[in-house]
Design an enzyme around this catalytic site. Structure first.
Site, PDB file in Angstrom:
ATOM      1  N   SER A 282       2.273 -23.832 -51.080  1.00 31.54           N
ATOM      2  CA  SER A 282       1.717 -25.035 -51.711  1.00 31.54           C
ATOM      3  C   SER A 282       1.871 -24.496 -53.081  1.00 31.54           C
ATOM      4  O   SER A 282       1.991 -22.839 -53.307  1.00 31.54           O
ATOM      5  CB  SER A 282      -0.016 -25.210 -51.699  1.00 31.54           C
ATOM      6  OG  SER A 282      -0.875 -25.252 -52.211  1.00 31.54           O
TER       7      SER A 282
ATOM      8  N   TYR B 225      -8.251 -21.198 -50.858  1.00 32.78           N
ATOM      9  CA  TYR B 225      -7.630 -21.817 -50.312  1.00 32.78           C
ATOM     10  C   TYR B 225      -5.825 -21.304 -50.568  1.00 32.78           C
ATOM     11  O   TYR B 225      -5.080 -21.044 -50.267  1.00 32.78           O
ATOM     12  CB  TYR B 225      -7.396 -23.739 -50.552  1.00 32.78           C
ATOM     13  CG  TYR B 225      -6.285 -24.172 -50.522  1.00 32.78           C
ATOM     14  CD1 TYR B 225      -6.001 -24.648 -49.065  1.00 32.78           C
ATOM     15  CD2 TYR B 225      -4.593 -24.568 -51.365  1.00 32.78           C
ATOM     16  CE1 TYR B 225      -4.393 -25.691 -48.830  1.00 32.78           C
ATOM     17  CE2 TYR B 225      -4.271 -24.644 -51.223  1.00 32.78           C
ATOM     18  CZ  TYR B 225      -3.943 -25.541 -50.268  1.00 32.78           C
ATOM     19  OH  TYR B 225      -2.826 -26.415 -49.709  1.00 32.78           O
TER      20      TYR B 225
END
Length: 271
Positions: free
Chosen positions: A159, A172
């Site tokens: 990500s 996350y």
């Protein structure tokens, strides 16, 4: 003295993956599904893992309309469940991947937003279970089959938030950051066995997961506009944008690419 020009043979566009065997996780999701379609379109046989059986069935129906039936084979399993995952991997290793695996794409991922001081162990465990530990276990189980390929490529979907910080995403980001460090270490270790390992870092991509994050805010419309404003290209990415880079990394055209991290984010992390 001028260097001699070396001829470069013309290549098929897009890169061919004809006959290669692939395993892709998260294929019921937007990015994972697009990756499965891109690999099939280039000639690969794709085995997809996801806990969403209905989403898998829809993807299979879509692919079967465009390509010879059977190019995409879905398997329903919760990759966060170690026992279920190990059983599925043992089944695949003894059947469809017994002769080797050429492409592994760890694309499955979940996202949760929460203030750091409210981020408990349960949140951290759930994110790491899907975003990192499952990819670790799957890759470890498939190493013998990847080594048998002779041209294997592992692509980990991380990500943009493994590269930059953003409020509410500390847990996350930690799970995706772990994936990047692991990618680099694995590239050095498995590269000596002929297995390339790389990562892509998607930016904001127009998927159901991102839409759910917008819906969790006080003003989803404003949240969407604010996110788009962070992207120099001025729009959200599409799942196909990520899939095309993954397909390239899986191909022989990326044969000397190993241990690399590819941001696919419209320039967000460069701004």
């Amino acid at each position: 003295m001028s260097e001699q020009v070396q001829p470069i043979a013309a290549q098929a566009v897009p890169p061919s993956l004809q006959g290669r065997r692939a395993l892709v996780t998260g294929t019921a999701g937007g990015i994972g599904g697009a990756i499965a379609q891109a690999l099939v379109a280039r000639g690969a046989w794709v085995h997809g893992l996801d806990r969403d059986g209905q989403g898998q069935a829809r993807l299979r129906a879509t692919i079967d309309v465009l390509h010879p039936p059977g190019r995409f084979l879905p398997y329903q399993v919760d990759i966060a469940d170690p026992l279920a995952l190990d059983g599925m991997l043992a089944e695949l290793a003894g059947t469809v991947l017994a002769e080797g695996c050429d492409i592994l794409v760890n694309a499955a991922g979940i996202s949760r937003t929460r203030k750091f001081e409210e981020s408990d162990d349960a949140l951290l465990d759930s994110l790491f279970a899907v975003n990192f530990r499952a990819a670790f276990r799957i890759t470890r189980a498939l190493v013998p089959m990847l080594k048998n390929s002779g041209r294997a490529s592992v692509i980990n979907v991380a990500s943009e938030l493994a590269l930059i910080g953003q409020p509410l995403y500390s847990a996350y980001s930690a799970s995706k950051g772990a994936m990047l460090s692991w990618t680099r270490a694995l590239a050095v270790e498995l590269g000596r066995c002929g297995v390339r390992v790389n990562a892509v870092c998607p930016g904001p991509v127009d998927t159901a997961m991102l839409a759910a994050e917008f819906e969790a805010t006080e003003s989803p419309v404003s949240a969407r506009k604010a996110e788009i404003a962070t992207v120099p290209l001025g729009h959200l990415g599409a799942p196909a944008d990520i899939a095309s880079v993954v397909a390239f990394l899986a191909s022989d055209e990326a044969g000397f690419v190993n241990g690399a991290v590819w941001p696919v984010d419209g320039g967000k992390t460069a701004a």
